[in-house]
Design an enzyme around this catalytic site. Structure first.
Site, PDB file in Angstrom:
ATOM      1  N   THR A  14       0.820  -1.207   0.000  1.00  0.00           N
ATOM      2  CA  THR A  14       0.000   0.000   0.000  1.00  0.00           C
ATOM      3  C   THR A  14       0.855   1.259   0.000  1.00  0.00           C
ATOM      4  OG1 THR A  14      -1.777  -1.147   1.120  1.00  0.00           O
ATOM      5  CG2 THR A  14      -1.761   1.233   1.354  1.00  0.00           C
ATOM      6  N   SER A  61       1.270  -7.688  -0.547  1.00  0.00           N
ATOM      7  CA  SER A  61       1.987  -8.694   0.254  1.00  0.00           C
ATOM      8  C   SER A  61       1.096  -9.855   0.691  1.00  0.00           C
ATOM      9  CB  SER A  61       2.689  -8.052   1.452  1.00  0.00           C
ATOM     10  OG  SER A  61       1.780  -7.738   2.478  1.00  0.00           O
ATOM     11  N   THR A  94       1.869  -4.252   4.322  1.00  0.00           N
ATOM     12  CA  THR A  94       1.771  -4.529   5.751  1.00  0.00           C
ATOM     13  C   THR A  94       1.152  -5.897   6.057  1.00  0.00           C
ATOM     14  OG1 THR A  94      -0.329  -3.363   5.808  1.00  0.00           O
ATOM     15  CG2 THR A  94       1.627  -2.101   6.424  1.00  0.00           C
ATOM     16  N   ASP A  95       0.435  -6.483   5.077  1.00  0.00           N
ATOM     17  CA  ASP A  95      -0.323  -7.706   5.379  1.00  0.00           C
ATOM     18  C   ASP A  95       0.567  -8.848   5.878  1.00  0.00           C
ATOM     19  OD1 ASP A  95      -2.660  -6.448   4.746  1.00  0.00           O
ATOM     20  OD2 ASP A  95      -2.942  -7.424   2.817  1.00  0.00           O
TER      21      ASP A  95
HETATM   22  N1  LIG Z   1      -1.327  -1.804   3.996  1.00  0.00           N
HETATM   23  C1  LIG Z   1      -0.879  -2.686   3.105  1.00  0.00           C
HETATM   24  O1  LIG Z   1       0.244  -2.606   2.663  1.00  0.00           O
HETATM   25  C2  LIG Z   1      -1.802  -3.814   2.718  1.00  0.00           C
HETATM   26  C3  LIG Z   1      -1.575  -4.397   1.349  1.00  0.00           C
HETATM   27  N2  LIG Z   1      -2.668  -5.288   1.012  1.00  0.00           N
HETATM   28  C4  LIG Z   1      -0.285  -5.221   1.294  1.00  0.00           C
HETATM   29  O2  LIG Z   1       0.031  -5.907   2.221  1.00  0.00           O
HETATM   30  O3  LIG Z   1       0.391  -5.209   0.290  1.00  0.00           O
END
Ligand SMILES: NC(=O)C[C@H](N)C(=O)O
Length: 326
Positions: A14, A61, A94-95
């Site tokens: 993200t 991720s 972050t995932d």
């Molecule tokens: N906040 C994020 O980065 C979530 C995103 N779906 C990822 O993990 O790539």
């Protein structure tokens, strides 16, 4: 004064996300921007470090795999081995950032700072958190005393250790916490304050490397009425290990215990972790069942360690010790 030289390695997420309008924080395309665009968005970076960039991947991720961990570890290792590089910053979704950061903490062979960073809002958001998170991650990685602390995770002004960092909220910018202990430091403006050091062996003090073999390990959650069928399915699918994400202190329902003990008797590693945060204490009957307590590791991090430890052929007592050492 010459500025430290950092390598910014992008993997997507993200932090590199783009939405159709600035008021959208959930509907966006992750991994749309490359590392040069992320760097260009934060002119203040130029006062902190000389930063060159590299793209290791461009993924959401949620799609990370163990093969991706190995690829990323190879790229970070190569950057850390470069005498022209003083530290590395990895941008990551972050995932599953908590798994990638812990995997790298176990396999990297370097004392240079390695700092993961992500964001909860896309780069186009009215109140994007990525740019300040990136500046803070660079501020941490630019410090020589950030080296030798294991892989670090910098988000929302906190610096977490890779062994403890966990995403704990779906939306909030303060999503990351340290479990079961607190953060290792904090960043505010140009100050980095260290609060703690990890007691656990990491990076130079582990026997693992980016090309170490990984064995398949599944995670099974406990819940009222859970069926032993899931344990049997994991065994049938060829799992070398099962992480039981148990209730409370990694407890196992009476209806499941025979299936897990039977798996352990077949030589499958069974690790008792907890579906809540906190330390999972060994139990007197663990040895009789062939179970190992996950200690401080969440089910997701316990799986990472188990994949490497089983790849190294560790079983029984050696495996049990790994959950106290790393
Ligand atoms: N906040 C994020 O980065 C979530 C995103 N779906 C990822 O993990 O790539």
């Amino acid at each position: 004064m010459t500025l430290p030289r950092l390598r910014l390695i992008a993997t997507g997420g993200t932090i590199a996300g783009v939405a159709d309008s600035a008021d959208l924080a959930s509907a966006y395309r992750a991994a749309a921007l490359g590392p040069d665009a992320l760097r260009a968005a934060v002119p203040a970076l130029a006062q902190v470090a000389r930063i060159d960039t590299e793209t290791a991947a461009a993924i959401d991720s949620k799609n990370a795999t163990p093969t991706f961990w190995q690829h990323l570890a190879g790229r970070v290792q190569a950057a850390a081995d470069d005498p022209e590089v003083d530290g590395v910053v990895v941008t990551h979704g972050t995932d599953t950032l908590e798994e990638s950061a812990y995997y790298l903490q176990l396999v990297l062979k370097s004392d240079k700072p390695v700092v993961f960073v992500g964001a909860m809002r896309p780069a186009t958001s009215l109140s994007a958190d990525g740019p300040l998170n990136l500046l803070n991650a660079v501020r941490v990685a630019a410090r020589a005393d950030a080296g030798g602390r294991g892989v670090l995770v910098a988000l929302n002004h906190l610096v977490h250790g890779a062994g403890e960092a966990a995403k704990a909220d779906t939306l909030r910018p303060d999503s990351f916490v340290s479990q079961p202990a607190g953060p290792l430091g904090l960043v505010q403006d140009d100050r980095v304050v260290w609060l703690a050091r990890t007691e656990r062996a990491h990076t130079m003090a582990t026997p693992f490397r980016a090309d170490s073999p990984l064995r398949p390990v599944d995670i099974l959650p406990s819940y009222p009425g859970v069926s032993p069928m899931w344990v049997q399915a994991a065994v049938a699918s060829g799992a070398a290990g099962i992480v039981w994400a148990g209730t409370g202190n990694g407890s196992v329902p009476a209806a499941i215990e025979p299936a897990l003990a039977a798996a352990a008797a077949k030589g499958i590693a069974v690790i008792r972790a907890a579906r809540v945060g906190g330390y999972v204490m060994p139990r007197a009957d663990d040895a009789a069942h062939g179970f190992v307590a996950a200690g401080r590791l969440s089910p997701f991090k316990a799986r990472v360690l188990a994949m490497l430890a089983l790849g190294a052929g560790w079983r029984g007592e050696r495996l049990r010790e790994a959950f106290e050492r790393f």
